[in-house]
Scaffold this active site. Structure first.
Site, PDB file in Angstrom:
ATOM      1  N   CYS A 138      36.493  12.058  71.383  1.00 11.38           N
ATOM      2  CA  CYS A 138      37.753  11.407  71.029  1.00 11.38           C
ATOM      3  C   CYS A 138      38.221  12.015  69.715  1.00 11.38           C
ATOM      4  CB  CYS A 138      37.499   9.910  70.860  1.00 11.38           C
ATOM      5  SG  CYS A 138      38.911   8.969  70.291  1.00 11.38           S
ATOM      6  N   CYS A 149      44.292  15.471  72.173  1.00  7.44           N
ATOM      7  CA  CYS A 149      43.774  14.164  72.609  1.00  7.44           C
ATOM      8  C   CYS A 149      43.077  14.386  73.944  1.00  7.44           C
ATOM      9  CB  CYS A 149      44.916  13.164  72.761  1.00  7.44           C
ATOM     10  SG  CYS A 149      44.400  11.602  73.529  1.00  7.44           S
TER      11      CYS A 149
END
Ligand code: DGL
Length: 293
Positions: free
Chosen positions: A80, A205
């Protein structure tokens, strides 16, 4: 059969705010097919990109403790960008015995690839406004000099959540995601190979990797689209090398499943994502109570 917690072989732990980190897990499996993985999707608390730093840091510490308890992890991949930006340094300080591998927007490779000198970067608000990202950007710009380069940076609020929502249904409904991608890329300006256009797009992302096709259709065939899964997998391989298993995983035994996927959110959504993107059966997927910190 649910996994037992005792007698498991060491695993590589992987976590994300949700299902986005499965894009990193894809690369990890391809790089290390003999390894055992435990993945934590924190979907009950997604998106992280719009949460406070304190919240993300506390969740990241909690999840790491849980991964350690579940699988004797020998390394942890923070799959992440947002949690890496906010929490990886404090994780390293707290859990000194475990190597942590993070993900961050691939600005350096982008500088190497761009011909027009204009590079687009998309990510969450949390990642792109973080001090870690600001430092990375400054370092890359300093290193790039005297090559002239400009980054066009766009936070895509709502996009990670829309990608999470897609997995609720067995067949992806891409309308909301397409609309958000079109809106944000339009705000950034023109993509293409002509002077003044962005010829490179950095996908910052891990959720967005799963809408690569949509991004491609919007920026056109000539633009470089860069993500970090492969580089992260290679780095994890290097850092876990001295702890690699010397026997193949016994995937048929309870407690020895080669891959366990856990979610604090919708089990059905995780099962759809596992099937759609990793070709894994529902038996790999498990629900875990989203206990509050
Ligand atoms: N997949 C995550 C990332 O790479 C976070 C998305 C979110 O929860 O906002 O940043």
């Amino acid at each position: 059969m649910p996994p037992t917690e005792a007698n498991t072989q060491p695993a590589i732990g992987v976590f994300d705010s949700g299902i986005g980190g499965l894009s990193v897990l894809q690369a990890l499996r391809a790089e290390m097919p003999q390894e055992r993985f435990i993945y934590w999707s924190d979907s009950a608390f997604a998106p992280y990109g719009e949460r406070s730093d304190e919240f993300i840091t506390e969740r990241s510490h909690f999840i790491t403790q849980q991964l350690i308890a579940k699988g004797k992890v020998k390394s942890v991949v923070v799959a992440c960008n947002t949690a890496t930006a906010v929490a990886i340094e404090s994780l390293r300080q707290q859990f000194t015995d475990i190597p942590f591998i993070g993900v961050e927007p691939a600005l350096k490779p982008a500088i190497g690839l761009t011909q027009t000198g204009r590079v687009g970067v998309i990510g969450t608000h949390g990642t792109l406004q973080s001090t870690r990202f600001e430092n990375l950007l400054q370092t890359v710009l300093n290193e790039a000099s005297p090559k002239t380069c400009a980054f066009v940076i766009q936070a895509c609020r709502g996009l990670a959540l829309a990608i999470e929502r897609q997995t609720e249904k067995p067949q992806a409904d891409t309308e909301e995601v397409e609309q958000l991608c079109a809106q944000y890329l339009k705000q950034m300006g023109a993509f293409g190979k002509a002077p003044g256009q962005m010829d490179t797009l950095v996908v910052g992302c891990t959720h967005y990797v799963f809408v690569n096709d949509i991004l491609r259709s919007l920026v056109g065939p000539d633009v470089n689209i860069i993500s970090t899964g492969l580089a992260v997998a290679k780095q994890t391989h290097r850092l876990s090398a001295n702890k690699l298993l010397d026997v193949p995983v016994q995937a048929d035994l309870p407690g020895h499943e080669a891959i366990q996927l856990w979610t604090t959110g919708s089990l059905r959504a995780l099962e759809h994502a596992a099937d759609r993107w990793l070709e894994l059966p529902p038996s790999c997927c498990h629900f875990i109570e989203p206990s509050k910190i």
